[in-house]
Scaffold this active site. Structure first.
Site, mmCIF file in Angstrom:
data_model
loop_
_atom_site.group_PDB
_atom_site.id
_atom_site.type_symbol
_atom_site.label_atom_id
_atom_site.label_comp_id
_atom_site.label_asym_id
_atom_site.label_seq_id
_atom_site.Cartn_x
_atom_site.Cartn_y
_atom_site.Cartn_z
ATOM 1 C CE1 TYR A 33 0.313 1.830 4.349
ATOM 2 C CE2 TYR A 33 1.244 -0.133 4.332
ATOM 3 C CZ TYR A 33 1.057 0.998 4.842
ATOM 4 O OH TYR A 33 1.579 1.337 6.149
ATOM 5 C CE LYS A 147 3.183 3.075 3.156
ATOM 6 N NZ LYS A 147 3.803 3.274 4.477
ATOM 7 C CD GLU A 180 10.631 1.679 9.701
ATOM 8 O OE1 GLU A 180 10.734 2.626 9.080
ATOM 9 O OE2 GLU A 180 10.641 0.333 9.474
ATOM 10 C CG LEU A 205 8.446 2.107 4.151
ATOM 11 C CD1 LEU A 205 8.506 1.015 3.149
ATOM 12 C CD2 LEU A 205 7.146 2.552 4.527
#
Length: 281
Positions: A33, A147, A180, A205
């Protein structure tokens, strides 16, 4: 405001979408996505997002569901039908529909869903919200550079943060480094005009806002260090912030109960935030 989504070839009201029960995205999280910010009717860094979407599809061997020209036209039509000016566009592509089995047959037709979300007219751009983060063990798979719509680890980490009255969770890997956030990239300010973030690899990501901030920082002679940092380093940092397509540049004033930047936005973070808002128009 109308709420209309594009679902596999047709435009439908968002509360009545036609999604097959055996869609592999629904049963296996077999898909990818993108979320793209929209300001003044313009999709921010659209090409960067589409490049990343293309990479994610390639990495898990899913074909594009439409030609690029048709895809862009669908995005524009969703924006038009929903009268979107400020907000975001959500794009999801799954492998498609087949009888439930971990393996999948060749030649499946990918499923495509696109819908938009409104936000208040730039109110979120005018109000700076400083937030708290917690840290939690990184239990995700080893391909965080894709993702994927498989977001259970992030869901649980966000719930944990909320229970501790924080707004984000930063992941700690087995070596004690912050990778992250559950839905953002993590940054610290080591010294004025020196910022640090985890390098792009399979552990994080490659955020689109992250990429844009690196470019904006370089334009302002702000040094960018792409190197892992520890929780101890984060707690001792002059400032900290996160970046994402929906939060933009958000200052962090507390990490696991340790106050950062005297509990207010720091000068370097504010400089980057203002540069990003100017870029967005």
């Amino acid at each position: 405001m109308p709420k209309i989504a594009f679902v596999n070839g047709s435009y439908q009201t968002i509360n009545k979408p036609s999604i097959k029960i055996e869609d592999r995205g629904f049963q296996f999280a077999d898909g990818v996505y993108e979320v793209i910010a929209l300001t003044n009717g313009v999709l921010i860094d659209l090409n960067f997002h589409l490049d990343r979407l293309n990479r994610s599809l390639r990495e898990i061997n899913i074909e594009w569901p439409t030609a690029k020209e048709a895809f862009n036209a669908i995005c524009a039509e969703v924006i038009r039908r929903n009268r979107l000016v400020h907000g975001s566009l959500y794009i999801q592509i799954t492998r498609g529909v087949s009888a439930r089995d971990f393996s999948y047959p060749k030649g499946l037709k990918p499923s495509l869903i696109i819908y938009g979300r409104h936000s208040q007219e730039n109110q979120n751009l005018k109000k700076i919200e400083c937030i708290k983060v917690i840290t939690t063990q990184d239990i995700r798979w080893d391909r965080c550079d894709i993702k994927s719509i498989s977001l259970l680890a992030s869901v649980l980490s966000k719930a944990k943060a909320k229970n501790k009255l924080a707004q984000e969770a930063w992941f700690l890997n087995k070596d004690g480094f912050i990778t992250e956030g559950a839905s953002s990239n993590a940054w610290i300010v080591r010294e004025p005009n020196i910022i640090q973030t985890h390098p792009t690899n399979s552990s994080i990501l490659s955020g689109i806002t992250r990429l844009r901030i690196i470019r904006l920082a370089e334009e302002q002679a702000i040094k960018v260090i792409e190197k892992p940092f520890s929780l101890s380093e984060a707690k001792k940092a002059k400032e900290a912030f996160l970046t994402s397509s929906t939060s933009f540049v958000q200052p962090i004033i507390d990490i696991d109960g340790t106050q950062i930047s005297n509990g207010k936005i720091g000068l370097t973070t504010k400089k980057l935030l203002n540069s990003y808002l100017k870029f967005m128009g």
